[in-house]
Write an enzyme that holds these catalytic residues in place. Structure first.
Site, PDB file in Angstrom:
ATOM      1  CE  LYS A 199      -4.292  -1.591   0.263  1.00  0.00           C
ATOM      2  NZ  LYS A 199      -5.233  -1.320  -0.846  1.00  0.00           N
ATOM      3  CD  GLU A 213     -10.032   4.717   0.515  1.00  0.00           C
ATOM      4  OE1 GLU A 213      -9.803   5.918   0.296  1.00  0.00           O
ATOM      5  OE2 GLU A 213      -9.350   3.788   0.027  1.00  0.00           O
ATOM      6  CB  SER A 254      -0.142  -8.064  -1.443  1.00  0.00           C
ATOM      7  OG  SER A 254      -1.060  -8.863  -0.729  1.00  0.00           O
TER       8      SER A 254
END
Lengths: 393, 256
Positions: free
Chosen positions: A89, A111, A377
């Site tokens: 991220k 968000e 990930s």
């Protein structure tokens, strides 16, 4: 056929910007500038410097020998779990905070569902000394207390989204409303390849560092740039978009997208958008989404908080519809077992999102000499409580 | 193209338009509210088709939408409730809703149904003007429907001109950068914005929405525009009083 966005932000029939007029100036400012800003030498230099020194890139491409032996194929793991903050991220939030600075913004909103994107956003805001407000569903705030604490330590304000179902989609609605109310000074850092144009394309470009590295790393290790398959889990789809990006238009590389089936595709508790979704509009983007017959957006379910988004990025909707991508859905149970197996075979505890990608190895057979890159990930630290409860550890 | 909206816009008066969420507070209040509003002198009504994720709305309208959906409101139910509405109601009726439910119903079928019932126009906040122009305008116009677009203080002049060229009824002038129900009252900035739009001499009249809740703000808004729209304030009234006492609500707005 290209599998990237055209200049209007469409991937085939999907994408675009279905936004209220109140958001038009915000999105338009970004749309006009994002490519030219990203192409500036000074931007590229600062972006890559931070990815190297702050995020810890390049992340290793690791040959998983024991896993490969078990499944009788050649498996490489792209170790995004080793990024600062524990997941891919941060690649996107670093890019977007630099974008926001160049556009003269002094306030950031975001968000978050499970809190991973919220933490990654709060992190870069702390790094740059910029005010940060993170919207999070009231229910998620209770479920993900450690990440809420992390965001607070990093100086962010966490605002509960109390509307609708009080989860990720509602947090996204609240962030969009904030942006409507603060059109001039605020940049909205969306965490996935979702939302109105130019977000899906911009986020995919920031995440494309993943496949850029895979190419040269594989060349070093195998003497070839292209694997036979790239596998990634898909919620909104940002890690997958990054892992596929430089292989999209090379059809020699198979693209495998793994969605969360939850308790089973037809159990009523699932997040397998490609199987259950229909074309519709969510958060400003035309894509596949889970909805009632009447067009009301429904609440998805997965044991993994990062995969329970009722839509999917327009790039992935197009990969599905065009047949370019192979879509597989994995249940909670299958994912949990795959996470345990990876821990025991390779000494790596994956995020439950990523565990979904590994679970396909049980059913999807590959040839012995196939090179399969699985995007790992995120790391499993944040999921320890779920693992503890599930395996009675 | 003439329809009830364009006829109404030609009347020499400031127009009071009211928004309410269909299916709220009770599922079958829809027709009663429409008749009650007309009886009390409201000029135009926006019937809100509820949506699970109303991005452009504040908490008041979102909560009423959630409640309406819980009550069982759907596109089918709304059309069924409205099937005889033109036997009793003659003022312009507009359906306001988000694009996804219309897309699922089928845009063609939706527009056709609207024409059958006697709906005069649509307001779809998340259907941008360029997409409308390229893909849907012909369908809307074939069914005699006016599509109404929003502009805000941030909308560039060039885009306002484009919206004006595509519009055939009125332009919905959002009073400030906000979602519905967020702010009440107008400051210097808003007045300057109203004046700026007025001076553009657009072919479509403007009706102001967002931030109008009482006679004072209605008066201020209509000083600079053809009319004004009230939404959240009525929802709050319905929340408190149910679908009754519409006369007192409308009268407090209209009093000078």
């Amino acid at each position: 056929m290209s599998y990237n966005a055209n200049e209007k932000g469409y991937y085939g029939e999907f994408g675009g910007a279905f936004i209220p007029e109140m958001l038009y100036p915000n999105c338009e400012e970004l749309r006009r500038n994002y490519i030219s800003v990203m192409k500036e030498d000074s931007f590229q230099k600062e972006f890559h410097q931070l990815l190297k020194d702050y995020v810890g890139r390049p992340t290793p491409l690791y040959f998983a020998e024991r896993l490969s032996n078990k499944y009788n194929t050649k498996i490489y793991l792209k170790r995004e779990d080793l990024c600062h903050t524990g997941a891919h991220k941060v690649n996107n939030t670093i890019g977007q905070i630099l974008m926001a600075k160049r556009l003269g913004k002094n306030r950031i909103i975001a968000e978050t569902g499970a809190g991973q994107h919220g933490v990654a956003t709060a992190t870069v805001c702390a790094l740059m000394g910029i005010q940060c407000v993170v919207y999070m569903g009231e229910i998620d705030i209770h479920r993900q207390a450690p990440n809420v604490a992390r965001m607070k330590m990093l100086g962010a304000e966490v605002r509960p989204a109390k509307s609708g179902s009080k989860t990720l989609k509602d947090a996204t609605n609240e962030a969009i409303r904030d942006w409507i109310n603060n059109p001039v000074d605020t940049h909205y850092i969306i965490g996935s390849v979702v939302g109105p144009h130019p977000y899906p394309d911009m986020v995919a470009r920031f995440q494309s560092i993943i496949s850029e590295e895979i190419k040269w790393q594989l060349k070093e290790k195998e003497g070839r740039e292209n694997p036979d398959y790239v596998v990634a889990c898909v919620g909104g789809g940002s890690n997958a978009a990054g892992a596929y990006y430089h292989f999209l238009d090379n059809t020699d590389v198979g693209i495998i997208a793994v969605e969360a089936a939850g308790k089973g595709i037809h159990s009523g508790e699932s997040a397998a958008t490609s199987a259950l979704g229909k074309v519709g509009i969510i958060h400003g983007s035309k894509t596949l989404l889970m909805q009632t017959q009447d067009g009301q957006i429904t609440e998805p379910y997965s044991i993994s908080a990062g995969l329970d988004y009722p839509g999917v990025g327009p790039m992935h909707a197009h990969l599905f519809k065009s047949g370019r991508g192979e879509f597989i859905s994995i249940t909670d149970d299958e994912a949990m077992q795959a996470g345990l197996l990876l821990s025991k075979l390779e000494g790596i505890i994956p995020a439950i999102e990523s565990s979904h990608a590994f679970a396909i190895l049980e059913e999807r057979k590959f040839n012995t000499d196939d090179i399969v890159v699985i995007n790992l990930s995120g790391r499993g630290d944040k999921d320890l409580n779920t693992y503890i409860d599930y395996f009675k550890l | 193209m003439t329809n009830r909206i364009t006829e109404k816009l030609q009347q020499d008066k400031k127009l009071l338009s009211i928004y309410f969420t269909a299916g709220y507070p009770e599922l079958n209040d829809t027709v009663g509210i429409i008749e009650g509003l007309e009886k009390n002198g409201v000029d135009m009504i926006e019937i809100g088709l509820p949506f699970s994720d109303p991005l452009a709305d504040g908490p008041t309208i979102q909560e009423s939408s959630t409640a309406a959906l819980k009550n069982g409101m759907t596109t089918e139910v709304l059309f069924d409730q409205l099937k005889d509405i033109r036997k009793t109601v003659s003022i312009p009726l507009i359906i306001m809703g988000y694009f996804n439910p219309m897309l699922q119903y089928g845009v063609k079928a939706f527009c056709k149904k609207c024409e059958e019932i006697g709906i005069d126009g649509l307001i779809i906040p998340d259907l941008p003007v360029d997409v409308y122009h390229e893909e849907y305008q012909a369908i809307f116009e074939k069914n005699g429907l006016l599509n109404v677009f929003l502009i805000t203080p941030q909308t560039p002049d060039e885009r306002i001109q484009f919206i004006d060229s595509v519009s055939k009824g009125f332009i919905y002038m959002v009073s400030s950068a906000s979602v519905t129900g967020a702010k009440s009252g107008f400051g210097k900035e808003q007045v300057e914005y109203f004046e700026r739009i007025k001076s553009m001499n657009l072919k479509n009249p403007q009706i102001v929405g967002f931030g109008i809740s009482n006679s004072e703000t209605f008066g201020q808004a209509t000083k600079h525009a053809k009319g004004a729209i009230i939404g959240s304030a009525l929802i709050k009234h319905l929340n408190k009083n149910g679908a009754s006492k519409l006369d007192s609500f409308v009268n407090t707005i209209r009093q000078e």
